[in-house]
Structure formats: structure tokens, C-alpha cells
Design a protein around this motif. Structure first.
Motif, short mmCIF file in Angstrom:
data_model
loop_
_atom_site.label_atom_id
_atom_site.label_comp_id
_atom_site.label_asym_id
_atom_site.label_seq_id
_atom_site.Cartn_x
_atom_site.Cartn_y
_atom_site.Cartn_z
N HIS A 130 0.81 -1.22 0.00
CA HIS A 130 0.00 0.00 0.00
C HIS A 130 0.86 1.28 0.00
O HIS A 130 0.35 2.36 -0.28
CB HIS A 130 -1.00 0.01 1.16
CG HIS A 130 -0.36 0.16 2.52
ND1 HIS A 130 0.16 -0.91 3.21
CD2 HIS A 130 -0.17 1.25 3.29
CE1 HIS A 130 0.65 -0.49 4.36
NE2 HIS A 130 0.46 0.83 4.43
N LEU A 131 2.16 1.15 0.29
CA LEU A 131 3.03 2.33 0.29
C LEU A 131 3.80 2.53 -1.03
O LEU A 131 4.45 3.55 -1.23
CB LEU A 131 4.03 2.24 1.45
CG LEU A 131 3.39 2.35 2.83
CD1 LEU A 131 4.40 2.04 3.92
CD2 LEU A 131 2.80 3.73 3.03
N ILE A 132 3.70 1.57 -1.93
CA ILE A 132 4.42 1.67 -3.21
C ILE A 132 4.08 2.96 -3.96
O ILE A 132 4.99 3.67 -4.41
CB ILE A 132 4.19 0.41 -4.08
CG1 ILE A 132 4.88 -0.80 -3.42
CG2 ILE A 132 4.72 0.62 -5.50
CD1 ILE A 132 4.55 -2.13 -4.07
N PRO A 133 2.79 3.33 -4.12
CA PRO A 133 2.49 4.58 -4.84
C PRO A 133 3.12 5.82 -4.21
O PRO A 133 3.58 6.72 -4.91
CB PRO A 133 0.96 4.65 -4.80
CG PRO A 133 0.51 3.24 -4.62
CD PRO A 133 1.56 2.60 -3.76
N LEU A 134 3.17 5.87 -2.88
CA LEU A 134 3.78 7.01 -2.20
C LEU A 134 5.27 7.10 -2.54
O LEU A 134 5.76 8.16 -2.92
CB LEU A 134 3.60 6.88 -0.68
CG LEU A 134 4.41 7.89 0.15
CD1 LEU A 134 3.90 9.30 -0.07
CD2 LEU A 134 4.36 7.53 1.62
N TYR A 135 5.97 5.99 -2.44
CA TYR A 135 7.41 6.02 -2.73
C TYR A 135 7.67 6.31 -4.21
O TYR A 135 8.62 7.02 -4.54
CB TYR A 135 8.08 4.71 -2.29
CG TYR A 135 8.20 4.61 -0.79
CD1 TYR A 135 8.99 5.51 -0.07
CD2 TYR A 135 7.53 3.63 -0.08
CE1 TYR A 135 9.09 5.43 1.31
CE2 TYR A 135 7.63 3.54 1.30
CZ TYR A 135 8.41 4.45 1.99
OH TYR A 135 8.52 4.37 3.35
#
Length: 182
Positions: A128-133
Motif C-alpha cells: 500500500h506504500l508503493i504509490p507514495l514512494y
């Protein structure tokens, strides 16, 4: 917000933030966090507002290309002549999340990576954090072999130092425009 290096006096607050930020995903043992503070304090950055610790990022220099299990062990030490700064932990107190603190800590870790002579900063995250990074310029490198907390972890990385090339501006300096008008 200011950043400082962690010290042993900060360890209780660091553990509190890690426990709150990661909930039950991963258990961060106080002895391992303490070892990281003792053996690579320059790679353990705290975000502070006055005396209050808001969050932290911790990493070490290594010659690996992805984060390995040994880096989370009590015997972990930075390697000589590292090529990659491994971002092992990034945790922000939940009451301060969403305010850009994590982004600022990442930028400071990227700068530290270049200062250490590394050409890459690597970290792991949940899906779920891939798009943020990605939004911050990180590349998805694949699935990491670690299985902490019964989760799938993903390798993300960004080039540091002089590897990232900036585009040249296409704008013409104002002095050239004035000369052409005369």
C-alpha cells in the motif's frame, strides 16, 4: 522541524513510535533498536519539534543491493566502502503522519547516502506504500525475500549522489532577450 542523530536517551521514545507506527506488522525489539543507535548513530536520524521526537529513519551502509535479514540482527554493523544506504526503518508517530515528516527524513537519508559515498538508497515497504514512494521518485525493484510479520515486502530504491541528472532549463536568460531587442 529539525533533525538530530539518535542517542541512547531517545530509545524509549523510538521504541514507542515504532510500536505505534507499525502496529502488529513487525515487532521491533528494544535491544536491536539500541544496537542500531549505538553502532551507527549517524544513520539514525530523528525528526524533532523542540524536545518532542516525531519520527525517525534508521539505516546503514552496505554493499548489498537489497535489504537482508542480517541487517536487523543485533550484530549488524555498517560495511566498509558501502555502495547502498539501506533504509531499515522509517516510522512516524501516528499523530504526526501526513505532515511531510517522513518525506523530509527520506530526503535527509538520501543526502546522507551521497555523503557516505553510496549511489543508491534502498528500503522495503508494504504494497500500500508503493504509490507514495513512486511519487517521491523511488523505483519498485521487486519483492524482497524477507518475511517479517507474515507480510510481503517490496524493494524500493532511488539513486543518490550525482546519478540523478537534472533537466536543463529551456528558458533563455533575460540578458539575452534584452540584447536581441536592442
Amino acid at each position: 522541524m529539525e533533525s538530530t542523530n539518535a542517542s541512547i536517551e531517545d530509545i524509549d521514545r523510538i521504541e514507542e513510535i515504532a510500536t505505534a507506527a507499525f502496529k502488529s506488522t513487525v515487532y521491533y525489539a528494544k535491544p536491536i533498536l539500541t544496537t542500531h543507535v549505538e553502532h551507527f548513530p549517524q544513520g539514525f536520524l530523528l525528526a524533532r519539534e523542540g524536545k518532542e521526537i516525531l519520527g525517525f529513519i534508521c539505516g546503514l551502509g552496505a554493499r548489498e543491493t537489497s535489504i537482508q535479514g542480517w541487517m536487523y540482527e543485533k550484530k549488524a554493523r555498517p560495511e566498509e566502502n558501502p555502495t547502498t544506504f539501506m533504509g531499515l526503518y522509517l516510522a512516524i508517530d501516528p499523530k504526526y503522519q501526513g505532515k511531510g515528516i517522513g518525506t523530509e527524513l527520506l530526503r535527509q537519508a538520501e543526502h546522507l547516502s551521497a555523503t557516505l559515498g553510496c549511489t543508491r538508497l534502498t528500503l522495503i515497504c508494504e504494497d500500500h506504500l508503493i504509490p507514495l514512494y513512486k511519487k517521491l521518485g523511488y523505483t519498485l525493484d521487486g519483492i524482497n525475500a524477507l518475511k517479517y510479520g507474515n507480510k510481503t515486502w517490496y524493494d524500493m530504491s532511488i539513486e543518490t549522489k550525482n546519478k540523478r541528472k537534472r533537466r536543463k532549463s529551456r528558458m533563455v536568460p533575460i540578458t539575452q532577450i534584452i540584447k536581441h531587442e536592442n
